[in-house]
Design a protein around this motif. Structure first.
Motif, PDB file in Angstrom:
ATOM      1  N   VAL B 311     -45.954 103.841  27.685  1.00 21.31           N
ATOM      2  CA  VAL B 311     -47.387 103.662  27.227  1.00 21.31           C
ATOM      3  C   VAL B 311     -47.175 102.799  29.043  1.00 21.31           C
ATOM      4  N   ASP B 312     -45.506 102.243  29.628  1.00 19.43           N
ATOM      5  CA  ASP B 312     -46.534 102.101  30.891  1.00 19.43           C
ATOM      6  C   ASP B 312     -46.158 103.350  31.904  1.00 19.43           C
ATOM      7  N   THR B 313     -45.714 104.465  31.446  1.00 21.36           N
ATOM      8  CA  THR B 313     -46.190 105.646  31.888  1.00 21.36           C
ATOM      9  C   THR B 313     -47.193 106.920  31.214  1.00 21.36           C
ATOM     10  N   ARG B 314     -47.565 106.471  30.998  1.00 19.63           N
ATOM     11  CA  ARG B 314     -49.202 106.982  30.686  1.00 19.63           C
ATOM     12  C   ARG B 314     -49.229 108.050  29.335  1.00 19.63           C
ATOM     13  N   SER B 315     -47.743 108.075  29.154  1.00 22.67           N
ATOM     14  CA  SER B 315     -47.668 109.319  28.556  1.00 22.67           C
ATOM     15  C   SER B 315     -48.404 108.922  26.965  1.00 22.67           C
ATOM     16  N   LEU B 316     -48.150 107.530  26.880  1.00 18.18           N
ATOM     17  CA  LEU B 316     -48.913 106.992  25.539  1.00 18.18           C
ATOM     18  C   LEU B 316     -50.540 106.363  25.747  1.00 18.18           C
ATOM     19  N   VAL B 317     -51.487 107.247  25.231  1.00 15.68           N
ATOM     20  CA  VAL B 317     -52.646 105.777  25.560  1.00 15.68           C
ATOM     21  C   VAL B 317     -53.072 105.151  24.362  1.00 15.68           C
ATOM     22  N   GLY B 318     -54.296 104.392  24.742  1.00 19.03           N
ATOM     23  CA  GLY B 318     -54.544 103.929  23.763  1.00 19.03           C
ATOM     24  C   GLY B 318     -53.909 102.264  24.000  1.00 19.03           C
ATOM     25  N   GLU B 319     -54.401 101.915  22.385  1.00 16.98           N
ATOM     26  CA  GLU B 319     -53.317 100.948  21.455  1.00 16.98           C
ATOM     27  C   GLU B 319     -52.310 100.638  20.818  1.00 16.98           C
ATOM     28  N   ARG B 320     -51.710  99.557  20.603  1.00 19.29           N
ATOM     29  CA  ARG B 320     -50.988  99.891  19.753  1.00 19.29           C
ATOM     30  C   ARG B 320     -51.834  99.766  17.845  1.00 19.29           C
ATOM     31  N   GLY B 321     -50.715 100.462  17.460  1.00 21.33           N
ATOM     32  CA  GLY B 321     -50.792 100.989  16.879  1.00 21.33           C
ATOM     33  C   GLY B 321     -52.038 102.490  16.538  1.00 21.33           C
ATOM     34  N   ALA B 322     -53.032 102.701  17.603  1.00 21.53           N
ATOM     35  CA  ALA B 322     -53.576 103.293  18.064  1.00 21.53           C
ATOM     36  C   ALA B 322     -53.290 104.394  19.114  1.00 21.53           C
ATOM     37  N   TYR B 323     -51.997 104.851  18.569  1.00 21.61           N
ATOM     38  CA  TYR B 323     -51.933 106.178  20.417  1.00 21.61           C
ATOM     39  C   TYR B 323     -52.218 106.841  20.482  1.00 21.61           C
ATOM     40  N   ARG B 324     -52.260 107.867  21.445  1.00 18.03           N
ATOM     41  CA  ARG B 324     -52.266 109.154  21.208  1.00 18.03           C
ATOM     42  C   ARG B 324     -51.277 110.071  22.338  1.00 18.03           C
TER      43      ARG B 324
END
Lengths: 272, 629
Positions: B311-324
């Motif tokens: 999440v920190d490196t923006r590999s994952l975006v969105g919010e908890r439980g709903a990332y892509r």
């Protein structure tokens, strides 16, 4: 080194002067009780233990088991409440000594066994080990187990002699002689074994030497009584009476009234 | 404040007074009476709001704890030891269970052992007692004594005479009601007996839970307390939970009423469940969960940190439980250890946030805002902003809000990595600042904190000051924890050796070794250690030329030999100590050296013993005369 050095010095001085024959039992007790009062006022509660131990020592000279047990109970309570293993080991040994004075052999064995357990838990307990063994020997002897008594006394003598604790060695010689005499007495019908006699004489001689070296005049009556027991065993009645009379006189002179009375009672039939 | 005061947060106890009309407000408002502090004074539950993940895969373990609690309720005290590697979920399991107990109005007390704190005597024990007595960090000595006395006497009025022991232990002695001075070992025994009585009496009223975390870092004094507590459990309604990382072991764990719960890595299903909770089910995540699960090897903390890192490196975006997944994951950027994940997260912080986190790590696992501001030398607004950022990054959480704001690292590993991620010189400077802050902020608790101050000064490369504080800590520790005091004195002797040569360093070096000899013979230290302490002390004393020191060193060592049953060989040493004491011209020292007449007495030198004591009686007589005049 200590929280209440004056109190310690006071009971030390009283005990030493009693050993040297410079104080009577009564004077030594009075001074030790003053030391105890001072120690009890000191913030270091365990400081009073030394004074209780000294009072029990005085009771042993005197032959007063009642008072000894009273002091020993306080010493044990104090050591359990405020002392380390070192203090507890000593206090239990003193309780054993009080039971010996009262002829309560099983209680004495239990107390001395506990003292030894504690003393052997850590290296610093080694000073008390021979003292506890010496009292354990007395207790076994009273309980009729001369073999174990002798074994304990021999260990007490060996350990104290090795460490140079002559005062403890002196007291260990007494129970060493007693079981030797006791074992021989159980074979009353037979002649006294010459080997055993030599052993008894050797132990008595060592005790006498220590008394001389230390100047421990107050231990002399105990030695005279042992010599009387040996003479009794060999049928040497004149010597038995002579030695016992001397023991009785010396006990009376130092103010050990119960001891003196005990020997007077024993001597009365012999005199008639 | 308004938000956390609302019912349900648990920080305050509120009584519902009903709905009221308030002038100027259109709708009726519910009014609450503020009745006091709530049951949730410690605010780890804030961490839930800050992202505690779903608690999964520990049904069997929870059942074991529930069964133990049920048996304890019937009057059969027990211990359950929870063992497992770092991050496997020990703290989480204990937290969830403790929360469930609190909800059932079961009282819970906790003591945490800390990394780098094994030489700090009694820390977890004191933490536990402070929470038991409801003592706040800023309470004055008088307030602390009142808290202790109130709680103890309500439980058992016959414990009145033992209060000074507890006051001493918690560093708030009452000069008007001092504890009786007894041998250190006896003091420890008595203290344990008092704590056992409190435990037994309290347990008659209701079930209680004691939690000890991270035993692998426990100090010897607290370990002795824990063993005593475990021994006193049978017949009480007390459950003890203890966690540790293998291979830690303790002898008491073999007791029949001590169970062990080894936490295994999460199984496949639980891993999936956790990842589904953290990531969600977006189609872009296909395959990612499997990779994370494999890399983290079922370690839930690793899984959480891995996700946070993405999440920190923006590999994952969105919010908890709903990332892509925003971009494909390159294998070389996937960290192989949880430590690497945390280090990367810390590296990505802004410079100020990173420095503050590192400074906090120097203070320890928990820290107050005041401490942090004092150490970092920053003003309140900046501190608030930086702390908010660290809270948002889920590196720390608010552990308590009252009586003052206290923070803690979310996990011990984050603290360890933040601590080691700074250069030695900076870290040393920060340690010096922490020592100064503790001294300034807690003037009434300096005995209790002396070991901590000393340890910080040691890390600050200030060995002399560390030795000075260490000596204070050792003297205080001796009241309740003789083996702990011996360890402290050993440390003090090493610190004094490391200090630049000075009269004070030499004096501390001598005194610490006299103390090692004094505690050593009582506690059964190796003869070699006592002899080494003696030889080093003698050398220092001779170098100092101080007759008093020379006399005391010789006298103490000779005494240890006499009580070890070797009296005759050390008589000359005793005699020499007396000669030196005479030369020192200090009558009080001469009187205090009663070890010599004792040795002379035991070895049968009766008249010499009498002569040795003469100066004592002369001084005594003089003192008595002066007192009369």
């Amino acid at each position: 080194v200590s929280g209440s050095p004056y109190a310690d010095c006071m009971w030390f001085r009283a005990s030493i002067r009693l050993y040297l024959g410079e104080l009577t039992i009564q004077a030594a007790r009075a001074e030790t009780e003053r030391a105890l009062a001072m120690a009890l006022e000191h913030p270091d509660a365990v400081d009073a233990l030394g004074a209780y131990v000294a009072l029990i020592g005085i009771c042993s000279f005197e032959g007063d088991g009642e008072a000894a047990l009273e002091h020993a109970a306080r010493a044990v309570e104090l050591a359990e409440r405020a002392g380390g293993l070192w203090a507890q080991s000593k206090a239990h040994s003193e309780r054993g000594q009080a039971h010996v004075l009262r002829g309560e052999w099983n209680e004495a064995i239990a107390a001395e066994t506990r003292s030894l357990e504690l003393a052997r838990t850590f290296p610093a307990g080694m000073l008390w080990e021979p003292a506890a063994l010496a009292q354990l020997a007395n207790a076994y002897l009273g309980a009729g187990d001369a073999e174990r008594a002798r074994d304990a006394a021999e260990q007490a003598v060996a350990i104290s002699a090795k460490g140079g604790s002559r005062l403890i060695e002196l007291w260990a010689q007494v129970p060493l002689v007693s079981p030797l005499i006791g074992v021989q007495a159980t074979h009353a019908s037979a002649e006294l074994d010459p080997g055993a006699r030599a052993e008894i004489e050797r132990a008595l001689g060592r005790a006498e030497t220590l008394i001389q070296e230390l100047g421990a005049k107050s231990v002399e009556p105990f030695l005279h009584e042992l010599r009387a027991r040996l003479a009794q065993l060999t049928g040497d009645t004149p010597r038995y009476v002579r030695e016992l009379t001397e023991a009785q006189r010396q006990f009376a002179e130092m103010g050990a009234d119960p001891q003196a009375a005990r020997l007077s009672a024993e001597l009365a039939p012999a005199a008639t | 404040v308004v938000k956390i005061a609302l019912p349900g947060h648990g920080y305050f106890e509120l009584h519902d007074m009903g709905l009221f009309d308030v002038r100027g407000v259109g709708e009726r408002l519910r009014v609450y009476e503020l009745a006091g502090l709530g049951r949730l004074r410690t605010a780890i539950e804030l961490a839930r709001a800050h992202g505690f993940s779903r608690f999964v895969g520990r049904d069997r373990e929870t059942d074991v704890l529930e069964s133990a609690l049920a048996r304890v309720g019937e009057g059969s005290g027990e211990v359950v030891c929870v063992a497992g590697e770092a991050g496997i979920g020990k703290s989480r399991l204990l937290y969830e269970f403790a929360q469930r107990c609190r909800e059932d109005r079961i009282e819970v007390w906790e003591g945490h052992c800390r990394a780098r704190a094994q030489s700090l005597p009694l820390m977890p024990l004191l933490e536990l007692l402070r929470s038991y007595f409801g003592i706040g960090e800023r309470d004055t000595g008088r307030a602390v004594r009142e808290q202790i006395a109130g709680r103890v006497l309500l439980l058992d009025p016959s414990l009145h005479d033992e209060l000074p022991l507890l006051f001493d232990l918690l560093g708030v002695s009452d000069p008007g009601f001092p504890a009786v001075r007894i041998d250190p070992e006896a003091r420890q025994r008595r203290l344990f007996a008092v704590l056992n009585r409190i435990l037994a009496t309290r347990s008659q009223r209701s079930v209680a839970l004691f939690v000890f975390e991270d035993l692998q870092w426990i100090d010897p004094g607290s370990a002795a307390f824990l063993e005593n507590l475990v021994d006193a459990l049978p017949g009480t309604r007390t459950l003890v939970l203890a966690s540790f990382r293998p291979p830690y072991e303790a002898e008491w764990m073999r007791r029949s009423y001590c169970g062990r719960l080894a936490l295994a890595p999460l199984g496949l299903r639980s891993r999936r469940e956790l990842l589904r909770d953290l990531l969600g089910a977006d189609r872009s995540l296909d395959g990612l969960a499997k990779r994370i699960g494999e890399r983290a090897r079922g370690n839930p903390f690793f899984i959480e940190e891995f996700v946070r890192g993405l999440v920190d490196t923006r590999s994952l975006v969105g919010e908890r439980g709903a990332y892509r997944l925003a971009r494909p994951l390159e294998e070389k950027t996937v960290p192989s250890t949880v430590q690497a994940v945390i280090a990367a997260r810390i590296d990505r912080l802004g410079e100020r946030e990173k420095q503050l986190l590192q400074t906090a790590a120097v203070i320890g696992r928990e820290f107050t805002e005041r401490e942090l501001r004092s150490v970092a030398g920053i003003a309140e607004p900046e501190a608030h902003a930086l702390l908010r950022a660290l809270l948002g990054d889920e590196l720390i959480y608010e552990r308590a809000l009252v009586p003052e704001v206290q923070y803690a690292f979310v996990h011990q590993l984050i603290e360890e990595i933040a601590y080691h991620s700074q250069l030695h010189d900076r870290r040393a400077r920060m340690h010096a600042h922490v020592a100064a802050a503790l001294e300034e902020l807690y003037p009434e608790r300096l005995d209790e904190l002396a070991a901590r101050v000393s340890q910080h000064l040691e890390q600050a490369d200030e060995p002399l000051a560390a030795a000075r504080w260490g000596a204070r800590a050792a003297a205080w520790t001796g009241f309740a924890d003789p083996p702990g005091a011996l360890d402290q004195w050993r440390r003090v002797s090493e610190l004094s050796d490391a200090a630049p040569d000075s009269p004070e360093a030499v004096a501390i070096g001598i005194w610490s070794r006299i103390a090692i000899m004094n505690f050593g013979w009582r506690l059964g230290a190796e003869e070699q250690e006592i002899t080494r302490a003696f030889e080093q002390a003698r050398e220092l004393a001779e170098r100092s030329g101080d007759m008093r020191s020379r006399a005391m060193v010789l006298g103490m060592y000779a005494h240890t030999r006499v009580v070890a049953g070797d009296a005759a060989a050390y008589l000359d040493m005793h005699r020499e100590s007396i000669r030196l004491a005479d030369q020192a011209g200090d009558p009080a020292l001469r009187v205090a050296m009663v070890g010599t007449p004792f040795a002379l007495f035991m070895t049968g030198h009766l008249r010499e013993a009498l002569r040795t004591m003469e100066p004592a009686f002369a001084l005594w007589a003089e003192t008595q005369r002066s007192a009369r005049d």
